[in-house]
Motif scaffolding. Structure first.
Motif, mmCIF file in Angstrom:
data_model
loop_
_atom_site.group_PDB
_atom_site.id
_atom_site.type_symbol
_atom_site.label_atom_id
_atom_site.label_comp_id
_atom_site.label_asym_id
_atom_site.label_seq_id
_atom_site.Cartn_x
_atom_site.Cartn_y
_atom_site.Cartn_z
ATOM 1 N N ASN A 166 -2.825 15.346 -25.291
ATOM 2 C CA ASN A 166 -3.731 15.020 -26.394
ATOM 3 C C ASN A 166 -4.887 14.147 -25.904
ATOM 4 O O ASN A 166 -6.040 14.378 -26.255
ATOM 5 C CB ASN A 166 -2.960 14.309 -27.507
ATOM 6 N N PHE A 167 -4.578 13.139 -25.067
ATOM 7 C CA PHE A 167 -5.624 12.277 -24.528
ATOM 8 C C PHE A 167 -6.629 13.096 -23.732
ATOM 9 O O PHE A 167 -7.844 12.915 -23.868
ATOM 10 C CB PHE A 167 -5.032 11.171 -23.654
ATOM 11 N N ARG A 168 -6.140 14.009 -22.913
ATOM 12 C CA ARG A 168 -7.041 14.825 -22.089
ATOM 13 C C ARG A 168 -7.988 15.641 -22.971
ATOM 14 O O ARG A 168 -9.189 15.707 -22.714
ATOM 15 C CB ARG A 168 -6.241 15.739 -21.175
ATOM 16 N N GLU A 169 -7.439 16.264 -24.013
ATOM 17 C CA GLU A 169 -8.269 17.059 -24.923
ATOM 18 C C GLU A 169 -9.349 16.199 -25.577
ATOM 19 O O GLU A 169 -10.513 16.586 -25.657
ATOM 20 C CB GLU A 169 -7.406 17.714 -25.999
ATOM 21 N N LYS A 170 -8.959 15.027 -26.062
ATOM 22 C CA LYS A 170 -9.912 14.135 -26.737
ATOM 23 C C LYS A 170 -10.940 13.577 -25.749
ATOM 24 O O LYS A 170 -12.122 13.459 -26.058
ATOM 25 C CB LYS A 170 -9.184 12.979 -27.432
ATOM 26 N N PHE A 171 -10.490 13.237 -24.535
ATOM 27 C CA PHE A 171 -11.392 12.718 -23.501
ATOM 28 C C PHE A 171 -12.443 13.751 -23.143
ATOM 29 O O PHE A 171 -13.637 13.440 -23.078
ATOM 30 C CB PHE A 171 -10.595 12.312 -22.251
ATOM 31 N N GLU A 172 -12.007 14.972 -22.901
ATOM 32 C CA GLU A 172 -12.943 16.030 -22.513
ATOM 33 C C GLU A 172 -13.926 16.342 -23.631
ATOM 34 O O GLU A 172 -15.115 16.583 -23.377
ATOM 35 C CB GLU A 172 -12.174 17.278 -22.076
ATOM 36 N N ALA A 173 -13.480 16.322 -24.876
ATOM 37 C CA ALA A 173 -14.376 16.582 -26.004
ATOM 38 C C ALA A 173 -15.388 15.444 -26.169
ATOM 39 O O ALA A 173 -16.590 15.696 -26.350
ATOM 40 C CB ALA A 173 -13.575 16.765 -27.284
ATOM 41 N N LEU A 174 -14.929 14.199 -26.101
ATOM 42 C CA LEU A 174 -15.808 13.053 -26.279
ATOM 43 C C LEU A 174 -16.870 12.987 -25.194
ATOM 44 O O LEU A 174 -18.033 12.689 -25.466
ATOM 45 C CB LEU A 174 -14.992 11.753 -26.281
#
Length: 188
Positions: free
Chosen positions: A52-60
């Motif tokens: 989840n962190f990776r997905e949010k990091f990449e989107a941000l």
């Protein structure tokens, strides 16, 4: 002769001591949902938290990381030093990509808070070599666990929640020094 007084009864708006911790947890999460937090019942372990962190990091940050880059990023941001973690959380940080190009990134959008993604998770289990802990409620901002909340019923001294957090933190091999829980500088 005056009528006998009725026995004292607890007003309806005062919670009973018999309220279960999971009832408090569901009520608290419901309140957060009404404040537009996303409840993520699929995040229950370290792997799901990191995904989840990776997905949010990449989107941000509008970037795609390789698996090796993501592993190095985690190594860079995971620290037992709460002050360093808080600084990383609030700053624009630099990271060298595999091809040598720099990546300036943020974990939290400080300028425009409404563009952050707020989530709440419950019953996260972090198992390390020496410990197996379950965290009642965590609040995530952009996938980063920022607030840890240990809930207790009215029959349990609130000090016990703080003691439990301290025990988790000082346990050898704990989740704080080896996982994204680094960034939970606020523990309630």
């Amino acid at each position: 002769m005056p009528p006998p007084k009725a026995p004292y009864s607890r007003p309806a708006d005062v919670p009973s001591l018999a309220v279960r911790e999971d009832t408090i947890e569901y009520g608290f999460i419901g309140t957060l949902q009404s404040l537009k937090y996303d409840y993520r019942d699929d995040i229950r372990d370290r792997a799901a938290l990191e995904k989840n962190f990776r997905e949010k990091f990449e989107a941000l940050n509008r970037v795609r990381l390789t698996d090796a880059e993501f592993a190095r990023l985690l190594d860079e941001i995971v620290t037992p030093d709460v002050f360093s973690a808080a600084k990383t959380l609030r700053s624009i940080n630099a990271f060298a990509r595999d091809d040598g190009t720099p990546l300036n990134y943020t974990l939290v959008n400080i300028r425009d808070w409404c563009k952050n993604h707020f989530e709440v998770i419950r019953q996260l289990r972090i198992n390390t070599d020496n410990s197996h802990h379950r965290y009642d409620v965590l609040i995530l901002i952009n996938g980063v666990p920022c607030v840890q909340i240990e809930l207790k019923t009215l029959g349990v001294n609130p000090r016990r929640a703080m003691e439990q957090i301290v025990e988790y933190k000082h346990d050898p091999g704990n989740g704080y020094t080896k996982t994204l829980l680094l960034s939970a500088p606020i523990q309630i």
